[in-house]
Scaffold this motif. Structure first.
Motif, short mmCIF file in Angstrom:
data_model
loop_
_atom_site.label_atom_id
_atom_site.label_comp_id
_atom_site.label_asym_id
_atom_site.label_seq_id
_atom_site.Cartn_x
_atom_site.Cartn_y
_atom_site.Cartn_z
N CYS A 1 0.19 3.06 3.76
CA CYS A 1 0.58 2.50 5.06
C CYS A 1 1.62 1.37 4.93
N CYS B 1 -7.00 1.15 3.97
CA CYS B 1 -6.80 2.57 3.69
C CYS B 1 -7.92 3.10 2.78
N CYS C 1 -4.22 -0.17 0.14
CA CYS C 1 -4.77 -1.41 0.67
C CYS C 1 -6.25 -1.19 0.98
N CYS D 1 0.84 -1.20 0.00
CA CYS D 1 0.00 0.00 0.00
C CYS D 1 0.88 1.25 0.00
ZN ZN Z 1 -2.84 0.88 3.55
#
Ligand code: ZN
Ligand code: SF4
Length: 343
Positions: free
Chosen positions: A287, A299, A296, A284
Motif C-alpha cells: 500500500c 496490510c 506494513c 510497504c
Molecule cells: Zn501496507
C-alpha cells in the motif's frame, strides 16, 4: 465560609485545580486552561498561519474539548487556521455509531466541516466482524493500527496540512510507561514528541495541543462548559495492558499529583545510546504506507484476517511472513499457530 478565587479575588471559587492546587472561579479556570493550551501551541510552534488542520474527533471528552478550544483560540489569537473535523468509524455497534452522533452534533455546534472514514470502506472489515473472528484478545492492536492509517487516509482526502489529536498528559504518561515496560525503545523515543513531521508518503504531520493538559482538568472544563460529549467506554475495551498502566499512574497521582508531568518529563529527556538498533523506515510493498518491514502492520493484519489466520500480524514480525507473502503453502502445524485460540 466560601473560598474566594485566588486569581480574580472577586468571585467564589468553584474548583481546586488538579494541576496547581489553586482555588478558582469558573471564568478564571477557563482562561487558565485555554491560555495554557495556547502557550503549548506557541512554544511547540504547532501550526503555521494559513494551514488546513483536521481535528481527530471521536465524540469523547478529549477531542470535544480540543475542537472547542482550537476553534476558540484560532479566533482569539488569530492563528489563521482552517479547521475541520475528521472521524473514524471503526464499525462498533452500540458504541461508535452513538459517539458519531455526538460528533455530528459537534459539527453543527462548532460549524466545522466533518469527514468520516470507515474501516468497512477502507479495509472491508468492521471491528464487530474482526472481534467475531479473533475474539476479545488483540482487538485493540487491530483497531489502533487501522485507526492510525485511517486518519492519514482521511487527512489525505481532505488535503489537510496537519492532524491534531486529543491526546492528553495522562495518555502520554501511560504510553511512556507502557513503552518502558515493553522495552520498546523506538516508540519510547517517539511517544513524547508534541508534533511529528511527515515520516513518509501518505503520512500527515500530527500534533497534540493537549499534551500538558491533565485528564481531570479536561473533564472539569467539559463539565463546566457543558460541552456535548459521549462518555461511554468501548464495548471491546479494556485494552488490558494500557489499563494496568493507567491504574498504576492514577495510584501514583493520588499520592503525588505531579507524577503525570514527571513521567512525561522523564520520557522527554531520555537519551538512547548510539549502539541501540532502531528500525529502518521504508515503505510497504503493497500500500506504500511507511513500514520497517516488507508489509506494513495494517496490510499484515489484513492479510491474516482475509486468510483466516488472524495471529499473522500480532507480535514481532513472524518468520512465516515471507513464506506467506511468497504464497508458499503452510504446514498444518504452522496454520494452527496462526489461528485464533479457542475463546
Ligand atoms: Zn501496507
Ligand atoms: Fe478500538 Fe480497543 Fe479503543 Fe475499542 S477500546 S475503540 S477496540 S482500540
Amino acid at each position: 465560609m466560601p473560598v474566594q478565587c485566588s486569581s480574580c479575588t472577586e468571585k467564589r471559587a468553584v474548583l481546586k485545580r488538579p494541576k496547581t492546587g489553586h482555588s478558582l472561579c469558573k471564568e478564571c479556570f477557563f482562561w487558565a486552561f485555554e491560555e495554557e493550551v495556547h502557550r503549548t501551541i506557541m512554544a511547540g510552534e504547532l501550526f503555521k498561519p494559513g494551514e488546513i488542520v483536521a481535528i481527530a474527533a471521536s465524540g469523547g471528552k478529549d477531542s470535544t474539548v480540543l475542537a472547542h478550544v482550537m476553534k476558540l483560540l484560532n479566533q482569539r489569537h488569530n492563528y489563521g487556521l482552517e479547521l475541520m473535523l475528521l472521524s473514524v468509524d471503526e464499525g462498533i455497534t452500540g458504541y461508535r455509531d452513538d459517539s458519531l452522533e455526538t460528533v455530528q452534533r459537534n459539527q453543527q455546534q462548532y460549524e466545522l466541516p466533518l469527514k468520516i472514514v470507515s474501516y468497512k470502506e477502507l479495509y472491508g472489515w468492521t471491528m464487530d466482524a474482526i472481534v467475531k473472528q479473533i475474539g476479545l484478545k488483540n482487538n485493540c492492536t487491530f483497531c489502533g493500527v487501522f485507526r492510525r492509517q485511517a486518519l492519514d487516509r482521511g487527512a489525505m482526502l481532505l488535503k489537510v496540512n496537519r492532524i491534531c489529536t486529543g491526546h492528553n498528559a495522562d495518555d502520554i504518561a501511560e504510553t511512556v510507561l507502557m513503552n518502558v515496560l515493553r522495552g520498546d525503545i523506538a516508540r519510547l523515543c517517539r511517544c513524547t514528541a508534541i508534533s511529528t513531521a511527515s515520516e513518509g508518503e501518505g503520512v500527515v504531520p500530527r500534533c497534540k495541543p493537549l499534551k500538558y493538559a491533565y485528564e481531570k482538568e479536561i473533564v472539569l472544563y467539559a463539565y463546566f462548559k457543558k460541552l456535548d460529549y459521549f462518555s461511554t467506554e468501548c464495548i471491546y475495551s479494556p485494552n488490558a495492558y494500557r489499563g494496568h498502566a493507567r491504574t498504576f499512574l492514577k495510584d501514583l497521582e493520588s499520592i503525588r499529583p505531579s507524577a503525570i508531568i514527571d513521567v512525561i518529563h522523564s520520557g522527554e529527556n531520555l537519551s538512547v545510546r548510539d549502539s541501540v538498533k532502531m528500525p529502518v523506515q521504508g515503505s510497504c510493498s503493497r500500500c506504500g504506507y511507511i513500514s520497517s518491514q516488507m508489509l506494513c502492520k495494517a496490510c499484515m493484519l489484513l492479510e491474516g484476517l482475509n486468510r483466516g489466520l488472524p495471529k499473522l500480524g500480532i507480535g514481532k514480525p513472524h518468520r512465516l511472513h515471507e513464506k506467506i507473502l511468497s504464497k508458499q503453502p503452510l504446514t498444518e502445524e504452522e496454520e494452527r499457530k496462526l489461528k485464533p485460540a479457542v475463546f
